[in-house]
Design an enzyme around this catalytic site. Structure first.
Site, PDB file in Angstrom:
ATOM      1  N   ARG A 162      13.355  -0.674  -2.663  1.00  0.00           N
ATOM      2  CA  ARG A 162      12.318  -0.090  -3.093  1.00  0.00           C
ATOM      3  C   ARG A 162      12.146   1.396  -3.371  1.00  0.00           C
ATOM      4  NH1 ARG A 162       6.200  -1.758  -0.697  1.00  0.00           N
ATOM      5  NH2 ARG A 162       6.918  -0.865   0.511  1.00  0.00           N
ATOM      6  N   ASP A 451       2.104   1.546   7.509  1.00  0.00           N
ATOM      7  CA  ASP A 451       2.703   2.338   6.382  1.00  0.00           C
ATOM      8  C   ASP A 451       1.344   3.145   5.463  1.00  0.00           C
ATOM      9  OD1 ASP A 451       2.134   0.611   4.460  1.00  0.00           O
ATOM     10  OD2 ASP A 451       3.798  -0.359   3.416  1.00  0.00           O
TER      11      ASP A 451
END
EC number: 2.3.3.9
Length: 536
Positions: A162, A451
């Site tokens: 990603r 996150d």
């Protein structure tokens, strides 16, 4: 060559990644595509301003023919047909990469975005680790002498990397004196160094694409993929991308996003925190009807979240793409076995809902959760070696019909805004930002792996509550700048008592000041990580 590395600190083995040919490829990506990226970011601002005026989002009338058309995405390569469990986590440090690859999950989302602080050392180390993993040489020995090696007794997880979202710059690599685009740096270095090796391994260069807000942004990625494959002599269609539908405008363009990337598309993912963050961002000044309750009380079974996830499953399977479920962020705590057991049961219930809804797989944040998630999806899919299915593409969900009103019915979340929730938001925003500033993009807070998405929804809710003068259900107080300042100070002092003095002064105090600045400002900050990046 006009590319310049601005970070003078030596990085071990950086010369293996920052080769002249690799940098020439990254430069060519920027020359061709960075201008369009800038235009698309400006289009985001214009669309948000329109929504602020109208309080309305809807499906695009000009793309009705795409939604009505008879088309499908390219058939998935063999390595990506079974994605029932996907492990997520940063690609740096090497220890975490090895643990993810060895976890038993079918896929590892190797995260260069929300779970990674983009220090230059982290960026380079992540690409090195992913290249070494593709070559089968990744290893690590801890200072205590413990060795970490790639397992040979079972398949490793298939890597899906990603890159950063379109909004992030890379200030450690300049082009003509200006910062480069984080997404193009991540993709460019990864693709240049690793794509051909992955194809030799029987896999391919696979990507998760984050935070897109329109099908035009997907079109840009498709143009980049076509060019990159030609540039390196890689067969067209080798790249496969799964797009995260984690912004509210993207929820209205799922089919169009798949269509633009149809030769390279693998699926869509339904997130949670980033999606809620986007709702707050988009409708932050739209009044009480768009005030979310305490974030912990917003569950995936809320009607507006059900509309989002069921539309995603229907859209994906209609077009031959995979529907990937959201994150199970629980971190086992051996000191609290009862709490951990209860959390695992919640994870099992959540994954059971996803599997029964037709999702083809789901995310976990810790290796100990792989077996729990695997058991749930095995019970629905069965074992492919014994007549079971690899996925649920045949589950079409024709009964699902979702309207714009259902996607935007935020009041269906129920719940309340409380001081307890406000305190938690401020605590988490400061705690996460501090760890991010220290160089780690993923951190355990209260037995959950967090996150950047968690911090984003946390600080955004605070800003919105101040803006709308929300009344706290448990105290009756109105959320004001003065109240937030006081509670932020108290939560910062609480953090002072939990960490060492050096870390507090170096990371937590700056984090607290940053959270104060963006929560108390009259103007909304689009991404927390943008001003935080200036402090790294």
């Amino acid at each position: 060559m006009a590319l310049t590395v601005t970070d003078p600190r030596p990085i071990e083995r950086a010369e293996e990644i920052l080769t002249p040919k690799a940098l020439a490829f990254v430069e060519e990506l920027h020359r061709r595509f960075a201008g369009t990226r800038t235009e698309l970011l400006a289009a985001r601002v214009a669309k948000r301003e329109e929504v602020a005026r109208t309080g309305r989002l809807d499906f695009l009338p000009e793309t009705q023919d795409i939604r009505d058309g008879d088309w499908k995405v390219a058939e998935a390569p063999a390595a990506l047909r079974d994605r029932r469990v996907e492990m997520t986590g940063p690609a740096s440090p090497a220890k975490m990469a090895i643990n993810a690859l060895n976890s038993g999950a079918k896929v590892w989302l190797a995260d260069l975005e929300d779970a990674s602080t983009p220090t230059w050392a982290n960026v380079i180390d992540a690409i090195l680790n992913l290249r070494d993993a593709a070559q089968g040489t990744l290893s690590y020995t801890s200072p205590e002498g413990k060795e970490y090696r790639l397992r040979t007794d079972a398949p490793l997880a298939v890597v899906v990397a990603r890159p950063r979202g379109w909004h992030m710059e890379e200030r450690h690599l300049l082009l003509d004196g200006e910062p480069t685009v984080g997404a193009l740096v991540d993709f460019g270095l990864h693709f240049f160094h690793i794509a051909k090796q992955l194809l030799l391994n029987g896999q391919g260069p696979y990507y998760y694409l984050p935070k897109m807000e329109s099908h035009l942004e997907a079109r840009l990625w498709n143009e980049i993929f076509v060019f990159a494959q030609d540039y390196l002599g890689v067969p067209q269609g080798s790249i496969r991308a799964t797009m995260l539908i984690e912004t509210i405008p993207a929820a209205f363009e799922m089919e169009e996003i798949l269509y633009e990337l149809r030769d390279h598309a693998s699926g869509l993912n339904a997130g949670r925190w980033d999606y809620l963050f986007s709702i707050v961002k988009y409708f932050r000044d739209a009044g009480e009807s768009f005030i979310l309750p305490d974030r912990a009380s917003v569950v995936m079974t809320a009607p507006f979240m059900r509309a989002y996830t069921e539309l995603l499953v229907k859209t994906c399977h209609k077009r031959g793409a995979f529907a990937m479920g959201g994150m199970a962020a629980v971190i086992p705590n051996r000191r609290e076995p009862e709490v951990t057991a209860a959390a695992f049961e919640k994870v099992r219930a959540d994954k059971t809902r996803e599997a029964n809804d037709g999702f083809d797989g789901s995310w976990v944040a810790h290796p100990d959760l792989v077996s729990t998630c695997m058991d749930v999806f095995d019970s629905v899919l069965g074992d492919p070696a014994n007549g079971g299915k690899q996925n649920q593409l045949d589950k079409q969900r024709p009964e699902v019909s979702v309207t714009a009103e259902q996607l935007l019915d935020i009041t269906s979340a129920g719940g309340q805004v409380t001081e307890a929730g406000l305190r938690l938001n401020l605590y988490v925003a400061v705690a996460y930002t501090a760890v991010w500033l220290s160089g780690s993009g993923a951190v355990a807070i209260h037995n959950l792996m967090e996150d950047a998405a968690t911090a984003e929804i946390s600080r955004s809710q605070v800003w919105q509550q101040i803006r709308n003068k929300s009344v706290l259900a448990d105290t009756g107080n109105t959320v004001t700048r003065e109240l937030v300042t006081r509670i932020l100070g108290e939560e910062t002092e609480r953090l002072r008592s939990e960490v060492d003095a050096e870390s507090f002064g170096k990371f937590y105090e700056p984090a607290s000041r940053l959270i104060a600045d963006i929560c108390l400002s009259e103007d909304y900050t689009d991404f927390l990580t943008t001003p935080a990046y200036e402090l790294v």
